[in-house]
Scaffold this motif. Sequence first.
Motif, PDB file in Angstrom:
ATOM      1  N   LEU A   1       0.846  -1.395   0.039  1.00 11.55           N
ATOM      2  CA  LEU A   1      -0.059   0.031   0.094  1.00 11.55           C
ATOM      3  C   LEU A   1       0.912   1.365  -0.113  1.00 11.55           C
ATOM      4  CD1 LEU A   1      -2.835  -1.061   2.547  1.00 11.55           C
ATOM      5  CD2 LEU A   1      -2.739  -0.936   0.030  1.00 11.55           C
ATOM      6  N   TRP A   2       1.834   1.173   0.686  1.00  7.23           N
ATOM      7  CA  TRP A   2       2.871   2.473   1.081  1.00  7.23           C
ATOM      8  C   TRP A   2       4.143   2.485   0.282  1.00  7.23           C
ATOM      9  CZ3 TRP A   2      -0.719   5.767   2.054  1.00  7.23           C
ATOM     10  CH2 TRP A   2      -2.092   5.553   2.694  1.00  7.23           C
ATOM     11  N   ASP A   3       4.497   1.394  -0.497  1.00  4.01           N
ATOM     12  CA  ASP A   3       5.877   1.457  -0.967  1.00  4.01           C
ATOM     13  C   ASP A   3       6.140   2.705  -1.733  1.00  4.01           C
ATOM     14  OD1 ASP A   3       8.438   0.434  -1.275  1.00  4.01           O
ATOM     15  OD2 ASP A   3       7.997  -0.689  -3.192  1.00  4.01           O
ATOM     16  N   GLY A   4       7.121   3.634  -1.331  1.00  2.00           N
ATOM     17  CA  GLY A   4       7.445   4.875  -2.013  1.00  2.00           C
ATOM     18  C   GLY A   4       6.965   5.957  -1.418  1.00  2.00           C
ATOM     19  N   ALA A   5       6.114   5.744  -0.250  1.00  2.00           N
ATOM     20  CA  ALA A   5       5.316   6.913   0.414  1.00  2.00           C
ATOM     21  C   ALA A   5       5.490   6.773   1.908  1.00  2.00           C
ATOM     22  CB  ALA A   5       4.024   6.807   0.016  1.00  2.00           C
ATOM     23  N   ALA A   6       6.428   5.765   2.535  1.00  2.00           N
ATOM     24  CA  ALA A   6       6.782   5.829   3.816  1.00  2.00           C
ATOM     25  C   ALA A   6       8.127   5.397   4.240  1.00  2.00           C
ATOM     26  CB  ALA A   6       5.814   4.643   4.302  1.00  2.00           C
ATOM     27  N   THR A   7       8.576   5.439   5.278  1.00  2.00           N
ATOM     28  CA  THR A   7       9.813   4.927   5.554  1.00  2.00           C
ATOM     29  C   THR A   7       9.640   3.573   6.380  1.00  2.00           C
ATOM     30  OG1 THR A   7      10.807   7.036   6.019  1.00  2.00           O
ATOM     31  CG2 THR A   7      11.776   5.290   7.246  1.00  2.00           C
ATOM     32  N   PHE A   8      10.158   2.592   5.876  1.00  2.00           N
ATOM     33  CA  PHE A   8      10.027   1.112   6.535  1.00  2.00           C
ATOM     34  C   PHE A   8      11.133   0.721   7.304  1.00  2.00           C
ATOM     35  CE2 PHE A   8       7.633   1.318   2.368  1.00  2.00           C
ATOM     36  CZ  PHE A   8       6.564   0.710   3.031  1.00  2.00           C
ATOM     37  N   VAL A   9      10.749   0.024   8.505  1.00  2.00           N
ATOM     38  CA  VAL A   9      11.712  -0.316   9.372  1.00  2.00           C
ATOM     39  C   VAL A   9      11.717  -1.859   9.726  1.00  2.00           C
ATOM     40  CG1 VAL A   9      12.385  -0.037  11.850  1.00  2.00           C
ATOM     41  CG2 VAL A   9      11.666   1.899  10.662  1.00  2.00           C
ATOM     42  N   THR A  10      12.473  -2.464  10.029  1.00  2.00           N
ATOM     43  CA  THR A  10      12.299  -3.928  10.312  1.00  2.00           C
ATOM     44  C   THR A  10      11.540  -4.204  11.566  1.00  2.00           C
ATOM     45  OG1 THR A  10      14.495  -4.484   9.289  1.00  2.00           O
ATOM     46  CG2 THR A  10      13.597  -5.982  10.950  1.00  2.00           C
ATOM     47  N   PRO A  11      10.591  -5.050  11.374  1.00  2.00           N
ATOM     48  CA  PRO A  11       9.620  -5.263  12.595  1.00  2.00           C
ATOM     49  C   PRO A  11      10.428  -5.566  13.976  1.00  2.00           C
ATOM     50  CG  PRO A  11       8.828  -6.326  10.671  1.00  2.00           C
ATOM     51  CD  PRO A  11      10.200  -5.805  10.316  1.00  2.00           C
ATOM     52  N   GLY A  12      10.060  -4.963  15.011  1.00  2.00           N
ATOM     53  CA  GLY A  12      10.767  -5.102  16.133  1.00  2.00           C
ATOM     54  C   GLY A  12      11.976  -4.721  16.538  1.00  2.00           C
ATOM     55  N   ASP A  13      12.389  -3.824  15.682  1.00  2.00           N
ATOM     56  CA  ASP A  13      13.831  -3.074  15.885  1.00  2.00           C
ATOM     57  C   ASP A  13      13.505  -1.573  16.422  1.00  2.00           C
ATOM     58  OD1 ASP A  13      16.321  -1.929  15.551  1.00  2.00           O
ATOM     59  OD2 ASP A  13      16.709  -2.954  13.360  1.00  2.00           O
ATOM     60  N   ASP A  14      13.578  -1.619  17.789  1.00  2.00           N
ATOM     61  CA  ASP A  14      13.284  -0.185  18.199  1.00  2.00           C
ATOM     62  C   ASP A  14      14.311   0.911  18.186  1.00  2.00           C
ATOM     63  OD1 ASP A  14      14.861  -0.469  20.973  1.00  2.00           O
ATOM     64  OD2 ASP A  14      14.446  -2.435  20.270  1.00  2.00           O
ATOM     65  N   GLU A  15      15.448   0.284  17.968  1.00  2.00           N
ATOM     66  CA  GLU A  15      16.569   1.399  17.425  1.00  2.00           C
ATOM     67  C   GLU A  15      16.300   1.883  16.218  1.00  2.00           C
ATOM     68  OE1 GLU A  15      20.488   0.034  17.934  1.00  2.00           O
ATOM     69  OE2 GLU A  15      20.029  -0.950  20.015  1.00  2.00           O
ATOM     70  N   ALA A  16      16.145   1.222  15.178  1.00  2.00           N
ATOM     71  CA  ALA A  16      15.896   1.598  13.876  1.00  2.00           C
ATOM     72  C   ALA A  16      14.521   2.310  13.845  1.00  2.00           C
ATOM     73  CB  ALA A  16      15.592   0.571  12.854  1.00  2.00           C
ATOM     74  N   PHE A  17      13.503   2.114  14.578  1.00  2.00           N
ATOM     75  CA  PHE A  17      12.315   2.996  14.661  1.00  2.00           C
ATOM     76  C   PHE A  17      12.861   4.328  15.179  1.00  2.00           C
ATOM     77  CE2 PHE A  17       9.272  -0.390  13.689  1.00  2.00           C
ATOM     78  CZ  PHE A  17       8.394   0.059  13.048  1.00  2.00           C
ATOM     79  N   ALA A  18      13.323   4.582  16.050  1.00  2.61           N
ATOM     80  CA  ALA A  18      13.826   5.707  17.079  1.00  2.61           C
ATOM     81  C   ALA A  18      14.785   6.465  15.808  1.00  2.61           C
ATOM     82  CB  ALA A  18      14.791   5.556  18.007  1.00  2.61           C
ATOM     83  N   ARG A  19      15.826   5.598  15.135  1.00  7.31           N
ATOM     84  CA  ARG A  19      16.522   6.436  14.162  1.00  7.31           C
ATOM     85  C   ARG A  19      15.561   7.232  13.100  1.00  7.31           C
ATOM     86  NH1 ARG A  19      20.043   1.898  14.577  1.00  7.31           N
ATOM     87  NH2 ARG A  19      19.123   1.160  12.640  1.00  7.31           N
ATOM     88  N   ALA A  20      14.768   6.421  12.394  1.00  6.28           N
ATOM     89  CA  ALA A  20      13.828   6.825  11.295  1.00  6.28           C
ATOM     90  C   ALA A  20      12.789   7.977  11.802  1.00  6.28           C
ATOM     91  CB  ALA A  20      12.831   5.803  10.961  1.00  6.28           C
ATOM     92  N   ILE A  21      12.599   7.987  13.168  1.00  6.52           N
ATOM     93  CA  ILE A  21      11.877   8.924  13.707  1.00  6.52           C
ATOM     94  C   ILE A  21      12.762  10.359  13.906  1.00  6.52           C
ATOM     95  CG2 ILE A  21      10.511   9.884  15.938  1.00  6.52           C
ATOM     96  CD1 ILE A  21       9.315   7.000  15.944  1.00  6.52           C
ATOM     97  N   GLU A  22      13.915   9.958  14.295  1.00  3.62           N
ATOM     98  CA  GLU A  22      14.818  11.170  14.404  1.00  3.62           C
ATOM     99  C   GLU A  22      15.147  11.769  13.277  1.00  3.62           C
ATOM    100  OE1 GLU A  22      15.939  12.687  17.244  1.00  3.62           O
ATOM    101  OE2 GLU A  22      13.980  12.060  18.030  1.00  3.62           O
TER     102      GLU A  22
END
Length: 355
Positions: free
Chosen positions: A286-307
């Motif tokens: 649904l969102w390829d090309g329109a979102a930043t994707f992060v490996t499920p369960g990877d809180d560090e990667a989620f934090a980096r993407a948000i920052e």
Amino acid sequence: MTADAVGGVWQYALELAAALAPLGVDAHLALIGPAPSSAQRDRAAALGVTYTETGLPLDWLAQDAAEVRRTADAVAMAAALHGADVVQLNQPAFALADYAMPIVAVAHSCVASWWDAVERGPLPTDLAWQAALTGDGLARADVSVCPSAALAGTMQRLYALPRRPQVVHNGRTAIPSTGALADHVFTAGRLWDRGKDAATLDRAAARVSMPIKAAGPLAGPHGEQVAFAYLDTLGSLSDAAVADHLSAGPIFASATRYEPFGLAVLEAASAGCALVLSDIPTFRELWDGAATFVTPGDDEAFARAIEALASDATARIEAGERARARAARYTPAANARGMADIYARAVAPRERVAA
């Protein structure tokens, strides 16, 4: 059309019913399960959607298979009394009855696909009977439908269906944006549901410079309860309250491991929120090309993407515009056109025979 007031099916059914009216399709909702809230009643009235509260138990809240079959029989009788030309069952297990008209079963989710995404090993006994009823209902329906190709493929695999369910993407009315960039992250959903994996966002919240606000219930219908150390939990919010949060332009994050479609993501995208999503098949579809994707369960990667988005306003605005442009594909009108076409093809053979 069956509906329930427990989750996203209520929003889906209301907006679909309203969008069908201009196409000449009169949709009446049969509400299964708990009664709607006053806010939900107000929303139905505002859209001009009629519904009947049946008091019948939902399939996934039923005590046993016999209770589900009794509900199916009652829905079939109500549809006949109502004079329906076609019945859309948003709970496929309710197809296990003798209907006098074609049945369109729409699988929005199921325990087997949830288990497949979240857990390991065979389904436990208390879920296996529910999955068996869903599979039987999908096989019995005249037409089966899923809101994403990802879910359709999973359902065909899990239930050994001879044909993959047809795909009609869900739709949602766009939420207007204030043009601001809120200084927080927002997420919404059933926070108690392990499949939504709010725990990953809770860990990420300890690593980011802005708060992560989470809307949704902390307790589930079977006694599930969760608590978080870092998320700013808001409890269950009305549709209007969620829209207010999203219109302010937060970064929207979802770490879910199981998502058949994701109406909350669509709402956020329609408001121009930058999206940070778990890299699962549904979201890629649904969102390829329109979102930043992060490996499920990877809180560090989620934090980096948000920052990364929080520290770059230009990149954040551009990401929000890409999300808004993609969201324009998934509207109630588009959903209604797809479903109306399915209804027409479902009843056409019977009309030809009658003629």
